[in-house]
Motif scaffolding. Sequence first.
Motif, PDB file in Angstrom:
ATOM      1  N   GLU A  63       6.531   0.207  -9.979  1.00  0.00           N
ATOM      2  CA  GLU A  63       5.568  -0.860  -9.907  1.00  0.00           C
ATOM      3  C   GLU A  63       5.659  -1.986 -10.977  1.00  0.00           C
ATOM      4  OE1 GLU A  63       4.541   2.723  -7.611  1.00  0.00           O
ATOM      5  OE2 GLU A  63       4.836   2.318  -9.869  1.00  0.00           O
ATOM      6  N   ARG A 102      -0.285  -5.213  -0.165  1.00  0.00           N
ATOM      7  CA  ARG A 102      -0.030  -3.883   0.408  1.00  0.00           C
ATOM      8  C   ARG A 102      -0.758  -3.857   1.487  1.00  0.00           C
ATOM      9  NH1 ARG A 102      -1.487   0.685  -3.432  1.00  0.00           N
ATOM     10  NH2 ARG A 102      -0.326   1.676  -1.944  1.00  0.00           N
ATOM     11  N   ILE A 127       5.055  -7.274  -0.618  1.00  0.00           N
ATOM     12  CA  ILE A 127       4.744  -6.081  -1.513  1.00  0.00           C
ATOM     13  C   ILE A 127       5.288  -6.504  -2.971  1.00  0.00           C
ATOM     14  CG2 ILE A 127       5.333  -3.808  -2.367  1.00  0.00           C
ATOM     15  CD1 ILE A 127       4.927  -2.817   0.573  1.00  0.00           C
ATOM     16  N   TYR A 128       6.635  -6.736  -2.873  1.00  0.00           N
ATOM     17  CA  TYR A 128       7.268  -6.927  -4.204  1.00  0.00           C
ATOM     18  C   TYR A 128       7.035  -8.333  -4.790  1.00  0.00           C
ATOM     19  CZ  TYR A 128       9.836  -2.694  -3.132  1.00  0.00           C
ATOM     20  OH  TYR A 128      10.052  -1.456  -2.750  1.00  0.00           O
ATOM     21  N   SER A 152       7.789   0.388   2.762  1.00  0.00           N
ATOM     22  CA  SER A 152       7.379  -0.893   2.768  1.00  0.00           C
ATOM     23  C   SER A 152       6.785  -1.572   4.262  1.00  0.00           C
ATOM     24  CB  SER A 152       8.125  -2.176   2.007  1.00  0.00           C
ATOM     25  OG  SER A 152       8.393  -1.273   0.657  1.00  0.00           O
ATOM     26  N   ASN A 173       2.456  -8.329  -4.253  1.00  0.00           N
ATOM     27  CA  ASN A 173       1.781  -6.937  -4.369  1.00  0.00           C
ATOM     28  C   ASN A 173       0.752  -7.113  -3.172  1.00  0.00           C
ATOM     29  OD1 ASN A 173       1.179  -4.616  -5.411  1.00  0.00           O
ATOM     30  ND2 ASN A 173      -0.670  -5.240  -6.621  1.00  0.00           N
ATOM     31  N   THR A 229       3.623   0.967   0.353  1.00  0.00           N
ATOM     32  CA  THR A 229       4.027   1.285  -0.679  1.00  0.00           C
ATOM     33  C   THR A 229       5.424   0.480  -1.219  1.00  0.00           C
ATOM     34  OG1 THR A 229       2.633   3.086  -0.505  1.00  0.00           O
ATOM     35  CG2 THR A 229       4.253   3.091  -2.376  1.00  0.00           C
ATOM     36  N   GLY A 230       5.699   0.544  -2.284  1.00  0.00           N
ATOM     37  CA  GLY A 230       6.870  -0.046  -2.698  1.00  0.00           C
ATOM     38  C   GLY A 230       7.753   1.027  -3.177  1.00  0.00           C
ATOM     39  N   HIS A 250       8.591  -4.567 -10.021  1.00  0.00           N
ATOM     40  CA  HIS A 250       8.594  -5.067  -8.578  1.00  0.00           C
ATOM     41  C   HIS A 250       9.092  -6.513  -8.444  1.00  0.00           C
ATOM     42  CE1 HIS A 250       5.778  -2.206  -6.013  1.00  0.00           C
ATOM     43  NE2 HIS A 250       6.988  -1.729  -6.549  1.00  0.00           N
ATOM     44  N   THR A 265       6.417  -7.948   5.122  1.00  0.00           N
ATOM     45  CA  THR A 265       5.697  -6.867   4.248  1.00  0.00           C
ATOM     46  C   THR A 265       6.580  -6.289   3.208  1.00  0.00           C
ATOM     47  OG1 THR A 265       6.835  -5.112   5.967  1.00  0.00           O
ATOM     48  CG2 THR A 265       4.477  -5.911   6.515  1.00  0.00           C
TER      49      THR A 265
END
Length: 316
Positions: A23, A92, A86-87, A179, A90, A17-18, A26, A82
């Motif tokens: 979201e 995850r 995520i950013y 993250s 996306n 999760t960020g 991001h 990671t």
Amino acid sequence: MSAVNDTKFNSAVFLLTGIPGQEDVHLWISVSFCLVYVISIVGNSVILFIIKTDASLHEPMYIFLSMLAITDLGILISTMPTILGIYLFNSREISFEACFAQLFFIHSLQLNESSMLLLMAFDRFVAICNPLRYTSILTVQTIDNMGLISVLRSLTVIFPIPFLLKRFRYCRANVLSHSYCLHAEVMKMACSDISVNSIYGLFITFLTVGLDLLLILLSYVMILNTALSIASNAECLRALNTCVSHLCAVLLFYTPMIGLSVIHRFGKGSSPLLQTVLSYISLLLPPLINPIVYSMKSRHLRAGISRALVKCRVSS
């Protein structure tokens, strides 16, 4: 029915999760993280290059600083895939094996950084409290042995954790709040009894990080006592000034780490945003700030950087 439920919920991945509730931005947040990684990697790499190439910096203080820089680079490399995944994309999902490997490297490197800060405190203690024996106590062989023992200690105490986690059944949503993978959070995803992991985690925290911090505080009590006994105020301030960079590194490392550890174990009603911010601070701020602080406060290191820049200009 139990077998059906296990098949349904026991997925092969964790979901990272960020920043909660952010979201939609991001991509913009990723720019900040990219800058942090670039500045941190360049800063620590420059520190390593200058210390390696400048013979005047081949002293215990700077050798320990180079060990700290290597550890910081390791932390950056362990978390970068990671976090940026995520950013930027996306992405995850992370497999169990990759998650266990990541938390192994993150925790072992954090423990090693704690060891490095202790060794640097010992260096300052010897330099101020017993300066006449400084070179005879901190020989190259002694420094190498201390560094090796620190690495072995970190690897040894963290080595059982992935195996302890692997024996669990994970039959929940497996959504982590960070993250990257951390032991205290991953073990809460298990549907099994986690008392062994919880006790072992607390044990190694007190035995390593807790003991290191206690010894660092003790060393500074003795350093302060010695400095105050110096007749000249100028010499007293000069001696204490050599500790400023190390004290900043200690505060940057231990304060958010202790806060995050307390929240993970006792702060069930705490804000998810607070946990996320503290986790990023504990891992990414020391590698970013340490090179800057040491470069600003160390006259010899600044001189080494200036000489390197002059050589680059001449050669170009």
